[in-house]
Design a protein around this motif. Sequence first.
Motif, PDB file in Angstrom:
ATOM      1  N   UNK A 178       0.816  -1.285   0.120  1.00 24.96           N
ATOM      2  CA  UNK A 178       0.035   0.056   0.143  1.00 24.96           C
ATOM      3  C   UNK A 178       1.008   1.272   0.057  1.00 24.96           C
ATOM      4  N   UNK A 179       0.582   2.239  -1.013  1.00 26.46           N
ATOM      5  CA  UNK A 179       1.396   3.488  -1.056  1.00 26.46           C
ATOM      6  C   UNK A 179       0.841   4.688  -0.284  1.00 26.46           C
ATOM      7  N   UNK A 180      -0.403   4.412   0.161  1.00 23.19           N
ATOM      8  CA  UNK A 180      -1.021   5.598   0.813  1.00 23.19           C
ATOM      9  C   UNK A 180      -2.065   4.836   2.009  1.00 23.19           C
ATOM     10  N   UNK A 181      -2.166   5.394   3.023  1.00 26.05           N
ATOM     11  CA  UNK A 181      -3.157   4.754   4.056  1.00 26.05           C
ATOM     12  C   UNK A 181      -3.905   5.861   4.711  1.00 26.05           C
ATOM     13  N   UNK A 182      -5.019   5.711   5.061  1.00 25.46           N
ATOM     14  CA  UNK A 182      -5.962   6.861   5.993  1.00 25.46           C
ATOM     15  C   UNK A 182      -6.560   5.972   6.955  1.00 25.46           C
ATOM     16  N   UNK A 183      -6.597   6.438   8.194  1.00 27.15           N
ATOM     17  CA  UNK A 183      -7.201   6.128   9.334  1.00 27.15           C
ATOM     18  C   UNK A 183      -8.769   6.841   9.185  1.00 27.15           C
ATOM     19  N   UNK A 184      -9.738   6.250   9.124  1.00 23.85           N
ATOM     20  CA  UNK A 184     -11.079   6.710   8.853  1.00 23.85           C
ATOM     21  C   UNK A 184     -11.828   6.637  10.255  1.00 23.85           C
ATOM     22  N   UNK A 185     -11.943   8.015  10.827  1.00 25.47           N
ATOM     23  CA  UNK A 185     -12.918   8.122  11.872  1.00 25.47           C
ATOM     24  C   UNK A 185     -14.005   8.859  11.617  1.00 25.47           C
TER      25      UNK A 185
END
Length: 734
Positions: free
Chosen positions: A250-257
């Motif tokens: 994975x080249x980009x990750x987001x923590x979704x809250x």
Amino acid sequence: MNDCGEFVLSPERQLTDAEKKLVWKMPLSHKVSEEERRICKEVKRNWNRGEMKIANILLEGDAGSGKTQLAKALSARFGLPYTKVTCFADMDKTDVIGAILPVMSTERLKRLEPADQIALQALYESGGFQSTAEILTDVLGITREQAAFKMKQLLKLAAENTEGEAVEYRFYPSEIVRAYQNGYLLEIQEPTVIRDAAVLMALNSALELDGSINLPTEIVRRHPDFIAVITTNRGYAGTRPLNEALRDRVQHSEKMDLPAKETMIERAMAKTGYRNQKVLGTLANAILVLDQTARANAIKGVAGMRSYFYWTDAVAGGASARESLYHKVIYKITTDPEEIKILEEALDSHGLLAGLEEAEKEVKKKRNDTDAVEIRTWGEIDDSDFEHDNHAEEKGIALKKSADSDESSSRISDDAAELESSDLGGHRTPKYHQANPEPLSGEKEREFRKKLNRDAREVVSGSIHQKVKLIVRRPEYDGGSQQEYVTLSRGLMPVVREIARKTLPLLEHEVSSEFARNHAFGSKFLADSVAYRDFRCFAKKRPPTESPSLVVGLRVDESASMAAFGRLEAAKRAVVAVYEFCQICSIPILIYGDTADVSKLEQMSIFAYVDFEQPDPNDRFRLMGICARSNNRDGMALRIMAERLAASAQNTKLLISISDGQPKAMDDYTGSYAIADMQQTIAEYERKGITFLAAAIGQDKEVISQIYRNERFLDITNLQEFPAKLVRIIARYL
């Protein structure tokens, strides 16, 4: 960000009419999030930079946090057709790559049920240019998940109706292959539920920027426009840690809250047309508090944006904000009376129950101030851009609140809230409290203790603790310990047995009649797997699920400050309750205590009271040796216990730290340095599948919350209720 054309990745590409229909159409109610802005800018900036290209994206967060909404928004921004696959527990390689289907003769086809005839005929006529899921979805009018199940039925049906004749096989690619080959944006939903890790490994090479997929008929190369968006929930039942090799690609990750309160209000107004910002703000605050409380108490339900939208719509339609709270939000989180009480107490402590009553008055006052009838013109909620809830279930639930649910059980304030840590001497230097080393008896016990010492020292080698002098002890017990245990447990066992009584039925499993595919040997031959040439052409019956697949670790902070305000007694009662619950439910358990700076020759002391590797019925009496000693080196203790849990065979590995203060030990293990070590340890072992929870029972709750973060933090205000509360939390992880 309002101009979708700004981020189109391949303006010169000509989409077919069918592909244009797959590009998501952004509704007017869509509000751009910070995550959407960030991803669009990063992907566009790096799109033509070779090895720096961003084409694999991970969105990780709770249900209702907008992961699928964001994936669809990226389809619109990038101008790419959108499609998705939803993973399931028994997913195998045929679901990732595609299926090889036997072709039945016309005569045999006519003997089947009409629906099966239609489905098979549509598959035969497709020529393999569409995925099987898409074909069955169009022909039968079913969902993609139902199409995947139907495909398995057809494979079995076709294989059973060969009548001994030579069989012709045809390959049908999966939705993944279709998106991969044609350059679509593919959302891969919930890959963490897949039981067989080898299935995810099949995607590893495909997710390389220059990757490929080996099909039985050809090798498919990755289309330069293909983007994979992996969306997964955090720590839900049935989920596993995401494969590290896959995560690395994975080249980009987001923590979704949940979004900020202002964004929630803005989106609710766009969705429902309701404009009373004061009421909307109160409802948003309630959702945020419920979300945080559910996380902190390991309640598996979710208070998300969907609940907020439907609750807002109900209030706008004239429903009572207080009454609709249960049907639109709380009963979607849980229907357990004890958990509902926890949620109510959290709302009450933040003044939100009273706030909901004020919101009702606000709505009524507004209506009474005008003679005109309010006409709602917004119609039905447009939920096309987020995953559908089961509204039939929502309407069918009619549960009463418990009789005492309006009474709070957590209003006893902690007298230590404003006191400084009592394990510090003058100039805030650590006090020394000499421990009394316990003698060990028995050859087996001595060998086990030596092994624990070797293992612990090996775990911390290479870390910042490698030079710390460490001793792992196995405390002894005597007649006084046994008597103390009997006295302490007498009042706890009725509660423990009641919780266990409710839990044990969940652990009963019938013998499985399902077959697991892709084995080198088994009781059933799979002709459709021969073409893969990996010799895994057999299926065998799944064994009954082991009960339960949970291991629990309890870490007890034995610093000197635990002696204050009844904390140590509360911790011992909680440990006894958890131990007895795990014994009743046959759950492996690890209970360690720790302290630092006992002496300059023993800078770290670990007390192995209970260890699942060598269980002993008399371990319960060792627990009476838990006491307040010296300082605390939390990161080292967590690392040692987490490593033992990580090596266990259970699927769910829960490590709970009971502590009253922030880390502090000689010489400089304190402040930001110690906090960074703990956070690094937690992050490292969460990747190995460990779930951390922190039970804060002292004055440093804010610091402990900062270290562990809200989703792992348990604020234990009422020490008397601590044992039962901790047992219930563990039961929820079953």
